[in-house]
Design a protein around this motif. Sequence first.
Motif, PDB file in Angstrom:
ATOM      1  N   LEU A 153       9.574   1.683  -8.058  1.00 35.47           N
ATOM      2  CA  LEU A 153       8.265   1.665  -8.699  1.00 35.47           C
ATOM      3  C   LEU A 153       8.249   2.572  -9.926  1.00 35.47           C
ATOM      4  CD1 LEU A 153       7.474   0.495  -5.848  1.00 35.47           C
ATOM      5  CD2 LEU A 153       5.252   1.611  -6.200  1.00 35.47           C
TER       6      LEU A 153
ATOM      7  N   GLU B  96      12.269   2.604  -4.130  1.00 33.62           N
ATOM      8  CA  GLU B  96      11.940   1.178  -4.204  1.00 33.62           C
ATOM      9  C   GLU B  96      11.900   0.670  -5.632  1.00 33.62           C
ATOM     10  OE1 GLU B  96       8.371   0.108  -2.185  1.00 33.62           O
ATOM     11  OE2 GLU B  96       9.280   0.200  -0.186  1.00 33.62           O
TER      12      GLU B  96
ATOM     13  N   LEU C 254       8.833   5.502  -2.610  1.00 28.32           N
ATOM     14  CA  LEU C 254       8.370   4.658  -3.712  1.00 28.32           C
ATOM     15  C   LEU C 254       9.340   4.730  -4.896  1.00 28.32           C
ATOM     16  CD1 LEU C 254       4.557   5.496  -3.599  1.00 28.32           C
ATOM     17  CD2 LEU C 254       5.684   3.437  -2.725  1.00 28.32           C
TER      18      LEU C 254
ATOM     19  N   LYS D  71      -0.587   4.453  -5.854  1.00 31.86           N
ATOM     20  CA  LYS D  71      -0.419   4.280  -4.414  1.00 31.86           C
ATOM     21  C   LYS D  71      -0.551   5.606  -3.674  1.00 31.86           C
ATOM     22  CE  LYS D  71       2.398   0.074  -4.451  1.00 31.86           C
ATOM     23  NZ  LYS D  71       1.431  -0.696  -3.632  1.00 31.86           N
TER      24      LYS D  71
ATOM     25  N   ALA E 127       3.403   4.464  -8.716  1.00 32.28           N
ATOM     26  CA  ALA E 127       3.545   5.369  -7.572  1.00 32.28           C
ATOM     27  C   ALA E 127       2.342   6.308  -7.495  1.00 32.28           C
ATOM     28  CB  ALA E 127       4.838   6.164  -7.692  1.00 32.28           C
TER      29      ALA E 127
ATOM     30  N   GLU F  80       6.816  10.208   0.911  1.00 34.49           N
ATOM     31  CA  GLU F  80       6.348   8.890   0.500  1.00 34.49           C
ATOM     32  C   GLU F  80       6.654   8.640  -0.976  1.00 34.49           C
ATOM     33  OE1 GLU F  80       4.344   5.094   0.757  1.00 34.49           O
ATOM     34  OE2 GLU F  80       5.471   6.415   2.105  1.00 34.49           O
TER      35      GLU F  80
END
Length: 290
Positions: free
Chosen positions: A144, A142, A139, A152, A149, A135
């Motif tokens: 971030l 993406e 992130l 999240k 990160a 995960e």
Amino acid sequence: MEFILSSDRSCDIYCGEMKRRGIEYISQVFTIDDVAHVDEFDTDADYKAFYDQIRAGKMPTTSQINIAEHEEFFEAMLEKHGKDLLHITLSSGLSNTYQSACAAAEAVNARHDNARVYVLDSLGATVVQRIVVDEAERLRDEGLSAADAMEKLTEFIKHVQVWFMPTDLMHLKRGGRVSGASAVIGTALNIKPILVINKTGGLSVVQKKMGAGKGMAFMTDMFKKYNALCTSKVYLPSADSEYNEEMKARIQAVRPDCDVQVGWVGPVIGAHTGAGMIGVCFLSDKEREV
């Protein structure tokens, strides 16, 4: 990429795969017969050879990554990349590795203005930690920031569920994790303990089942109870277990649409569980309750 991602090797992703995915790592050390070995495992044969030694009666020991080793690693990463580093560790409930990483990050951050080290407690190990790393990679890709990160992932971690079943009580006895009487009686009665990694990242025994079949049935029931329909991937943490295919079939019977993958339990955790352990691990819409 806004940040660099790294992890200790407790995530049990092949070294070569971590390199291909652009995930830096710091290795851990285990000792057998007073000989230190570095976890650079990259093939099935590496893991099988480790468990062959356990089955032959060897008792590996492990050591945490200390502050100085973390500090050296973090400095090298900042010098190499010149970006923020998000580093994921073995659970603070299982080892002091996280605390050592935090102390090292504090020292390194005091010396740097252009980049910062963020340390995330996975509250897990082996495939639990792997799901967190997966995960974090998503992130990162993406775009971030490391700080975003971290925020999240702190929430994400609460939803990674795992149940697992050690099968060798005599190994647990040799390691001092169960009493001799409990190991002998449990082995004679074919009792299999079912454990979870709990909310604080430690271990809790939640059931004791008579026989591996009943143990796997219980874990399958927990998968039915806690898995979400959005779950697409399920990992089966395996210490070279003879029950890999049976456990996989049980999970696929519940969710044929899921990608069920057997994941090696590496030496950091396998040294403590012994050979044969099997479990189930997945992302859930429900938080850990224990």
